[in-house]
Design a protein around this motif. Structure first.
Motif, PDB file in Angstrom:
ATOM      1  N   THR A 122      16.721  45.583  20.321  1.00  0.00           N
ATOM      2  CA  THR A 122      17.727  45.730  21.371  1.00  0.00           C
ATOM      3  C   THR A 122      19.011  46.333  20.818  1.00  0.00           C
ATOM      4  O   THR A 122      19.601  47.234  21.428  1.00  0.00           O
ATOM      5  CB  THR A 122      18.028  44.359  22.017  1.00  0.00           C
ATOM      6  OG1 THR A 122      16.826  43.819  22.565  1.00  0.00           O
ATOM      7  CG2 THR A 122      19.047  44.497  23.120  1.00  0.00           C
TER       8      THR A 122
ATOM      9  N   VAL B 123      13.611  47.924  26.126  1.00  0.00           N
ATOM     10  CA  VAL B 123      13.966  46.499  26.178  1.00  0.00           C
ATOM     11  C   VAL B 123      12.836  45.695  26.805  1.00  0.00           C
ATOM     12  O   VAL B 123      12.485  44.612  26.307  1.00  0.00           O
ATOM     13  CB  VAL B 123      15.271  46.316  26.974  1.00  0.00           C
ATOM     14  CG1 VAL B 123      15.534  44.838  27.231  1.00  0.00           C
ATOM     15  CG2 VAL B 123      16.446  46.919  26.208  1.00  0.00           C
TER      16      VAL B 123
ATOM     17  N   HIS C 191      18.149  43.408  29.721  1.00  0.00           N
ATOM     18  CA  HIS C 191      17.430  42.351  29.003  1.00  0.00           C
ATOM     19  C   HIS C 191      17.479  41.048  29.798  1.00  0.00           C
ATOM     20  O   HIS C 191      16.450  40.371  29.985  1.00  0.00           O
ATOM     21  CB  HIS C 191      18.079  42.168  27.629  1.00  0.00           C
ATOM     22  CG  HIS C 191      17.308  41.296  26.706  1.00  0.00           C
ATOM     23  ND1 HIS C 191      17.846  40.741  25.568  1.00  0.00           N
ATOM     24  CD2 HIS C 191      16.034  40.842  26.752  1.00  0.00           C
ATOM     25  CE1 HIS C 191      16.933  40.006  24.955  1.00  0.00           C
ATOM     26  NE2 HIS C 191      15.831  40.053  25.654  1.00  0.00           N
TER      27      HIS C 191
END
Length: 541
Positions: free
Chosen positions: A65, A86, A248
């Motif tokens: 990430t 992600v 996310h």
């Protein structure tokens, strides 16, 4: 105390092993991971596979990430590409559960872990000068610590099982599941590692200390808690970083809600997936399958919503620079209507011109501490100019009306003048006005007034005045006065050189402002597109 020591020690060794393993694998891979992220993200599916593969390889969704955020900030990935990386990382991070359940809990960890630690450490000392090889052996040592930590955790929870059994957790209801979701969130937030939280849950379930449905709740909580790392990383970060972090959060929250809503079905599905494999009765394996299956379910749910999610994320955390860089009048749908497209282009070019004038005025008056902010504005105007050029290129490929054909050269040059204005004004930041004495001051004042007038700082921003002659006259006058002062010994050579360098930049700023306005003026008359008079579009470059 007999349980607390191996529990804390096992958790510490596990986290240290994960860190060494992740860092070592990234070092051993070299630029391969960067290449994959940069080249394998052109479509949804490829971005998803790249995110899952890299995360499974380095055993850290946080590392993937953070790398993805870096690519977005550098302009190498768009938000639309980044969110699929992600999403893929969320799938890849489930590999930790399989590693713990199928390897960490089934081996003679003492027999395997200690040699790995020894071999990895000794080899690392011998390979200090070879970064990639050293990274590989560091990962080997990390695997050893990883297994050693799993063994200690397993030992701790096996001793805890009889005490936990007294609570009869197997009969706990929905509220207990929610409580364990919260426990999973807290564990992940405290350790800043969902892998550590899931390892604790899996080893607790293997030791009989935790029933399957409560362990599943804790796994869901760990999946939610892992977003805390991304959220903490966005404190003081760029808007692009915040949007990736929110992607996310959105994915993990969607997966968690789906898993909670149909928890019995998901547990049955994990049972069905493992049926016939010989590991059906192993609770850790069922939890690993559960973790993977509900993340895949979240992916199926969010797949059709991704375009809307991307659009929503793009609207969040908009910085001043991003607002400036986004065209206000251009629309790809206008290309089929040449007159409307031309009007939109004129308005956008005028917006770029006025923003460049504003930037130049700010450069002349702002303190040095504002340089970073002004540089960001200049970068935004460069992006806006690029967007205008793309629209101009698109329009030039369409069937153009005579009016559009006449306007395009002026609009192209107007964009160039706006860019030159921003660039020239940016160069002023590195120049200071030398001390040249009172004799030169009147000449400086005339040049300053000419520049002010060209930039619309003299109350004539809405009235076009050709400032070319007055600017050139003021510049030549200043140059002559400086040379006369040098000949008379009133100023030194360095002062004259510095003054002429500054005066040249000021002249360039004024000329770029004047030329840009001169190019656009024929097309700006009371909000209508005007026919340029003969010769109006001719201006010296």
């Amino acid at each position: 105390m007999d349980i607390l020591a191996p529990l804390l020690g096992g958790l510490g060794l596990f986290m240290l092993g994960m860190a060494l393993m992740t860092d070592g694998l990234k070092l051993a891979a070299g630029d391969a991971l960067r290449s994959i992220l940069g080249a394998w993200t052109r479509t949804r599916a490829r971005g998803l596979v790249a995110g899952a593969f890299i995360t499974a390889a380095v055993q850290s969704s946080s590392a993937v990430t953070v790398a993805t955020i870096g690519f977005v900030n550098a302009g190498l990935l768009t938000l639309a590409q980044a969110i699929w990386v992600v999403f893929g990382s969320a799938i890849g991070t489930t590999m930790t559960g399989w590693l713990v359940s199928q390897v960490g809990l089934k081996i003679d960890w003492t027999a395997l872990a200690l040699p790995l630690i020894g071999i990895g450490t000794l080899a690392g000392l011998l390979l200090k000068g070879r970064a990639r090889a050293a990274g590989a052996v560091q990962a080997v040592a990390g695997f050893g610590l990883f297994f050693l930590g799993i063994g200690l955790l397993q030992e701790a929870f096996s001793g805890l099982a009889p005490q936990v059994a007294a609570f009869e957790l197997g009969d706990a209801g929905p509220l207990a599941i929610l409580a364990f979701v919260l426990i999973g969130i807290v564990l992940t937030t405290l350790t800043q590692s969902s892998s550590a939280a899931i390892a604790i849950v899996l080893t607790a379930s293997a030791g009989g200390a935790l029933p399957l449905h409560l362990a599943a709740g804790a796994v869901i909580g760990a999946n939610i808690g892992t977003t805390s790392t991304a959220l903490l990383a966005t404190i003081g970060a760029t808007p692009a970083a915040r949007r990736v972090a929110m992607a996310h959060v959105s994915f993990n929250a969607t997966s968690a809600l789906c898993a909670l809503a149909i928890l019995p079905v998901m547990l049955w599905l994990s049972h069905a997936v493992l049926d016939g494999t010989g590991i059906l009765q192993e609770t850790p394996a069922r939890l690993a399958a559960f973790h993977t299956s509900f993340n895949l379910l979240g992916l199926l749910v969010i797949w059709p919503l991704a375009p809307r999610l991307t659009a929503w994320l793009s609207s969040l955390y908009r910085s001043e620079a991003e607002i400036l860089a986004r065209p206000e009048h251009l629309d790809a749908n206008l290309a089929g209507a040449p007159s409307l497209a031309l009007r939109a282009l004129v308005l956008e070019c005028w917006r770029l011109h006025t923003l460049s004038l504003e930037l130049a005025r700010m450069r002349l008056t702002a303190p040095a501490s504002d340089k970073t902010k002004l540089d960001a504005r200049q970068g935004a105007l460069a992006e806006l100019a690029a967007a205008i050029r793309r629209f101009l290129e698109q329009l030039s490929t369409e069937t153009m009306t005579p009016e559009t054909a006449r306007a395009l050269p002026d609009l192209v040059r107007a964009v160039q003048h706006a860019e030159d204005l921003a660039l020239a004004s940016g160069e002023l930041a590195s120049l200071r006005r030398p001390r040249t004495g009172e004799a030169v001051r009147p000449a400086w004042d005339k040049l300053d007034k000419a520049v002010d007038k060209a930039l619309g700082r003299a109350g004539e921003a809405d009235i076009f005045t050709d400032t070319q002659k007055s600017t050139e006259k003021a510049y030549q006058r200043l140059k002559n006065v400086l040379l006369e002062a040098l000949a008379a010994g009133e100023v030194n050579v360095n002062a004259v050189d510095g003054s002429l360098a500054l005066a040249q930049r000021l002249r360039r700023v004024a000329e770029a402002a004047r030329d840009g306005r001169h190019r656009l003026e024929p097309w700006l008359e009371e909000g209508e597109i005007a026919e340029p008079a003969d010769g109006d579009s001719e201006v010296a470059p």
